[in-house]
Design an enzyme around this catalytic site. Structure first.
Site, PDB file in Angstrom:
ATOM      1  N   GLU A 120       3.001  -2.505   0.623  1.00  0.00           N
ATOM      2  CA  GLU A 120       2.233  -1.898   1.796  1.00  0.00           C
ATOM      3  C   GLU A 120       1.514  -0.392   0.965  1.00  0.00           C
ATOM      4  OE1 GLU A 120       4.553  -1.210   5.083  1.00  0.00           O
ATOM      5  OE2 GLU A 120       4.541  -3.488   5.592  1.00  0.00           O
TER       6      GLU A 120
ATOM      7  N   HIS B  42       2.002  -2.441  10.221  1.00  0.00           N
ATOM      8  CA  HIS B  42       3.305  -1.911  10.233  1.00  0.00           C
ATOM      9  C   HIS B  42       3.458  -0.793  11.402  1.00  0.00           C
ATOM     10  CE1 HIS B  42       7.277  -1.587   7.786  1.00  0.00           C
ATOM     11  NE2 HIS B  42       7.556  -1.632   9.120  1.00  0.00           N
TER      12      HIS B  42
END
Length: 462
Positions: free
Chosen positions: A322, A345
């Site tokens: 990420e 997220h």
């Protein structure tokens, strides 16, 4: 070093080691002390408070306790630390390993979320570190084994964001069933396309929950309220709530569920647990939702299953890698695929969840600093002990090898130190001991315990 001293870590041999768990020895506080410490808990039930009085003289001034909070941790945590008188430094972004190494020399309490990593290099640069707080559910960003062996408990927030994650998953169930992502994107592009094709109610459909923990169990109740049938599978036998039905295996669940949602931790056992074979085992036209860990699903295999039409859609909130900061640069094989919801997220990213996470983790850290309590720790024996008036409290972390408790009690006996209360908890690697002794003996006793070869950390709390 906050009253701490480190001993060597060579093994000692003598009597059998205590079995994992905890035990309490010694005499309880006088009746008057018990009455003074009784408070009302939830539901008006009396309980014994473990907190020392407000006027307690701690061995290390609270104003010298350095707290470093990273990644924009909610102000509710800052307010609680400020109320304790700690010295707080906040940084809104995550720090790289090199940056964190430079920042750690004077830090006693470290708070972070999911981006900053507590590595061996970071721990080597943190001689004063007492505890780590993960202001999230996951703790894979911290080297739990090494922190344990250094006598540093790690705390997280296993409860505070469960509702937020459950609500997001439920919203995604409905959005996938009605193809809301694609329809909304078309409207933003100026395309009017009113159609019922491929759109369904969720009532009567089957939701399969993989991992029936705090989030999974709460989600099952919300889904049933919408009229869904709920099934679940977990590696640990657990009683389902309401009308939920347990499946015999993951394959059993995949073959029955219209929607499969994942709520498992990151581990070697869960890495790519949903790959091409598992996706092929799902029902034709089923949907997959992952709001757990990015390593759980093989995204290339998922993209293939979506392109082939075997799956009707997917919602993904977590990824194998990420971006470290907000902005352009996100890459995924799922980008551009139809009826695929991609979110950054944000499962626990609500104002309510962040407020509660701040309070939950800050409470655990403050209780450890003030009482030695480790009830919410993920890498330490979980202990708490009632306050005893007229005593000093000694905390000791040691290697869990045979004879350590015997050696410590010999020290008490040789110094005629009166033990008021003593609580021991053990894990496979370490033992954690909380002892209340008469004040007259605490300095000498603490030094003798620190000098034991098995001691990792010893400090006088108050």
């Amino acid at each position: 070093m906050l009253g701490q001293s480190s001993g060597s870590r060579t093994r000692a041999s003598s009597s059998p080691a205590p079995s994992p768990g905890s035990m309490v020895v010694g005499t309880p506080p006088p009746a008057s002390s018990l009455m003074e410490r009784m408070t009302l808990g939830s539901g008006g039930v009396s309980r014994l408070s473990t907190s020392p009085p407000a006027d307690t003289q701690f061995s290390f001034p609270k104003a010298k306790i350095e707290v470093l909070l990273l990644e924009n941790i909610h102000s509710s945590a800052v307010e609680m630390f400020e109320a304790e008188g700690f010295n707080i430094r906040t940084i809104s972004k995550a720090l790289s390993e090199a940056e964190l190494v430079q920042a750690m020399e004077a830090v006693h309490i470290l708070g972070l979320r999911s981006k900053s990593k507590v590595t061996p290099a970071v721990l080597a640069a943190a001689p004063r570190l007492m505890a780590v707080g993960c202001f999230c559910i996951g703790t894979d960003q911290v080297d739990l084994g090494l922190t344990e062996m250094r006598g540093i408990p790690v705390f997280n927030a296993p409860f505070s964001n469960t509702r937020s994650v459950a609500e997001l998953v439920l919203a995604e169930v409905i959005a996938l069933s009605r193809r809301l992502g694609d329809v909304s994107a078309s409207m933003h592009q100026g395309v009017w396309n009113k159609s019922a094709s491929g759109c369904y109610e969720v009532r009567g459909k089957t939701l399969g929950i993989v991992g029936y923990g705090h989030i999974g169990s709460q989600l099952s109740i919300l889904a049933e309220a919408l009229g869904m049938n709920v099934i679940y599978w977990d590696v640990v036998p657990v009683l389902g709530l309401s009308r939920t039905v347990a499946c015999e295996s993951l394959e059993d669940l995949l073959s029955k569920a219209d929607f499969v949602t994942l709520h498992v931790p990151r581990s070697d056992a869960t890495r790519n647990m949903i790959g091409a074979p598992q996706l092929a085992a799902m029902k034709e036209g089923a949907f997959l939702i992952n709001a757990s860990r990015g390593t759980v699903v093989d995204l290339n295999a998922l993209a293939d299953a979506l392109r082939s039409g075997h799956l009707g859609g997917a919602a993904v909130d977590v990824y194998p890698t990420e971006p470290a900061k907000n902005g352009p640069g996100f890459e995924s094989p799922l980008r551009g695929l139809p009826n695929v919801l991609l979110t950054p997220h944000i499962g626990g990213s609500t104002v309510e969840a962040q407020h509660m996470i701040g309070r939950e983790v800050a409470t655990s850290l403050i209780r450890y600093v003030n009482e030695g309590t480790t009830l919410a720790s993920v890498n330490f024996p979980t202990l708490e002990m009632p306050f005893s008036s007229g005593t000093h409290r000694i905390l000791n972390v040691h290697r869990n090898v045979p004879g350590v408790l015997r050696d410590i009690n010999v020290i008490f006996a040789e110094q005629s130190a009166n033990v008021r209360t003593q609580v021991l908890g053990t894990s496979k690697e370490i033992g954690y001991l909380i002892v209340d002794v008469d004040r007259y003996h605490s300095d000498e006793t603490k030094k003798a315990i620190s000098d034991l070869e098995t001691s990792i950390k010893t400090r006088i709390l108050y």
